[in-house]
Structures are given as structure tokens and as C-alpha cells.
Design a protein around this motif. Structure first.
Motif, short mmCIF file in Angstrom:
data_model
loop_
_atom_site.label_atom_id
_atom_site.label_comp_id
_atom_site.label_asym_id
_atom_site.label_seq_id
_atom_site.Cartn_x
_atom_site.Cartn_y
_atom_site.Cartn_z
N MET A 1 -42.17 10.74 32.99
CA MET A 1 -42.31 9.97 31.76
C MET A 1 -43.32 8.85 31.95
N GLY A 2 -44.15 8.69 30.95
CA GLY A 2 -45.08 7.57 30.98
C GLY A 2 -44.37 6.31 30.54
N LYS A 3 -45.14 5.25 30.34
CA LYS A 3 -44.49 4.03 29.86
C LYS A 3 -44.54 4.01 28.33
N PRO A 4 -43.47 3.51 27.70
CA PRO A 4 -43.46 3.44 26.23
C PRO A 4 -44.56 2.51 25.72
N LEU A 5 -45.16 2.88 24.60
CA LEU A 5 -46.18 2.02 24.00
C LEU A 5 -45.51 0.76 23.44
N THR A 6 -46.20 -0.37 23.56
CA THR A 6 -45.70 -1.62 23.00
C THR A 6 -45.92 -1.61 21.48
N GLU A 7 -45.27 -2.55 20.78
CA GLU A 7 -45.48 -2.68 19.33
C GLU A 7 -46.97 -2.85 19.03
N ARG A 8 -47.65 -3.65 19.84
CA ARG A 8 -49.08 -3.91 19.66
C ARG A 8 -49.89 -2.61 19.80
N GLU A 9 -49.57 -1.82 20.82
CA GLU A 9 -50.28 -0.55 21.04
C GLU A 9 -50.02 0.43 19.91
N LEU A 10 -48.77 0.46 19.41
CA LEU A 10 -48.44 1.34 18.28
C LEU A 10 -49.21 0.90 17.03
N HIS A 11 -49.31 -0.41 16.81
CA HIS A 11 -50.07 -0.93 15.66
C HIS A 11 -51.55 -0.53 15.79
N ASN A 12 -52.11 -0.69 16.99
CA ASN A 12 -53.52 -0.33 17.19
C ASN A 12 -53.75 1.16 16.99
N LEU A 13 -52.80 1.98 17.41
CA LEU A 13 -52.89 3.43 17.21
C LEU A 13 -52.89 3.74 15.72
N ALA A 14 -51.98 3.10 14.97
CA ALA A 14 -51.93 3.30 13.52
C ALA A 14 -53.25 2.88 12.87
N MET A 15 -53.81 1.75 13.33
CA MET A 15 -55.09 1.29 12.79
C MET A 15 -56.21 2.29 13.07
N ASN A 16 -56.21 2.87 14.27
CA ASN A 16 -57.24 3.87 14.62
C ASN A 16 -57.14 5.10 13.73
N ILE A 17 -55.91 5.55 13.46
CA ILE A 17 -55.70 6.73 12.61
C ILE A 17 -56.23 6.46 11.20
N VAL A 18 -55.86 5.31 10.63
CA VAL A 18 -56.32 4.96 9.27
C VAL A 18 -57.82 4.69 9.27
N GLY A 19 -58.32 3.99 10.27
CA GLY A 19 -59.75 3.67 10.35
C GLY A 19 -60.62 4.92 10.39
N LYS A 20 -60.20 5.92 11.15
CA LYS A 20 -60.96 7.18 11.23
C LYS A 20 -61.00 7.88 9.88
N GLU A 21 -59.86 7.84 9.16
CA GLU A 21 -59.83 8.47 7.84
C GLU A 21 -60.74 7.73 6.87
N LEU A 22 -60.70 6.41 6.90
CA LEU A 22 -61.55 5.61 6.00
C LEU A 22 -63.02 5.91 6.28
N GLU A 23 -63.36 5.98 7.55
CA GLU A 23 -64.74 6.28 7.95
C GLU A 23 -65.16 7.65 7.42
N ALA A 24 -64.28 8.64 7.58
CA ALA A 24 -64.56 10.01 7.13
C ALA A 24 -64.74 10.06 5.60
N GLN A 25 -64.06 9.16 4.89
CA GLN A 25 -64.15 9.13 3.43
C GLN A 25 -65.29 8.25 2.92
N GLY A 26 -66.09 7.72 3.84
CA GLY A 26 -67.28 6.97 3.42
C GLY A 26 -67.07 5.50 3.11
#
Length: 122
Positions: A1-26
Motif C-alpha cells: 500500500m502506498g501512502k494515503p493522499l492528504t486533503e491538500r493533494e486530493l484538492h490539487n488532484l480535483a483541480m487538475n481534473i477540472v483544469g484539464k477539462e476547462l483547457e480542452a473546452q477552450g
């Protein structure tokens, strides 16, 4: 098992997911704020219209499509002063093998994210 992601890391992951979609949508990024408590996380321009986007990581089993209405109303009022549109982006993240377990670093995870939810005037 790896180490669990922190709240901060989970937030950054969520931001990356949304950011990539926004970029793809122009969307053009005017400002990005990765602090979870400072809103909005993204200020974007698309079709000459300003967009304020609040991003939240939503832990399993909570519904990522349900948002804090008081917070979003406050954001909507702030956005109206800037003639901007307001959106909520809730990103559910869970362990791909067992949603009851935390999301671990470098391990598969499931994403529950459909699209931006526009916050309209009452």
C-alpha cells in the motif's frame, strides 16, 4: 500500500481534473487559486465572458453534485459584481479497488465528475 493522499493533494488532484477539462473546452485562465478555502479556484475567460469556478474534492460516499448553497450564493453575488458566471465543480475521488479505503499515492482511483454546474440567479 502506498501512502494515503492528504486533503491538500486530493484538492490539487480535483483541480487538475477540472483544469484539464476547462483547457480542452477552450477556457483561458485569468487566475488560478489552489488554496481550498480561497474562492474561486479558477477565473477564466471564454467567449468574452468571465467565469468563476469553485472546485471541491468530495470524499466518498458524499455526492459530488451537491454543493454548499450559502457559499455558492456568496460566490454568485461576488461574480455578479464582475458580470461573471458562477460554476461549481465537485469532484468525487475514491479508491478504485475499494471505495471504503483512502486514495493512495500512485494507485488507481475512481473519478466521479460530470461537468460544471452553473449557479443561476434565483
Amino acid at each position: 500500500m502506498g501512502k494515503p493522499l492528504t486533503e491538500r493533494e486530493l484538492h490539487n488532484l480535483a483541480m487538475n481534473i477540472v483544469g484539464k477539462e476547462l483547457e480542452a473546452q477552450g477556457y483561458d485562465f485569468m487566475g488560478v487559486n489552489s488554496e481550498p478555502k480561497r474562492n474561486p479556484q479558477f477565473v477564466c475567460l471564454k467567449d468574452k465572458i468571465l467565469h468563476f469556478i469553485v472546485v471541491r474534492h468530495v470524499p466518498y460516499p458524499q455526492n459530488p453534485h451537491v454543493y454548499d448553497e450559502a457559499l455558492m450564493l456568496k460566490m454568485k453575488n461576488h461574480a455578479n459584481k464582475h458580470e461573471a458566471r458562477t460554476y461549481y465543480a465537485g469532484v468525487g475521488l475514491s479508491n478504485a479497488e475499494n471505495p471504503e479505503l483512502p486514495v493512495y499515492l500512485n494507485e488507481p482511483y475512481a473519478v466521479d465528475y460530470i461537468a460544471l454546474i452553473e449557479i443561476k440567479d434565483e
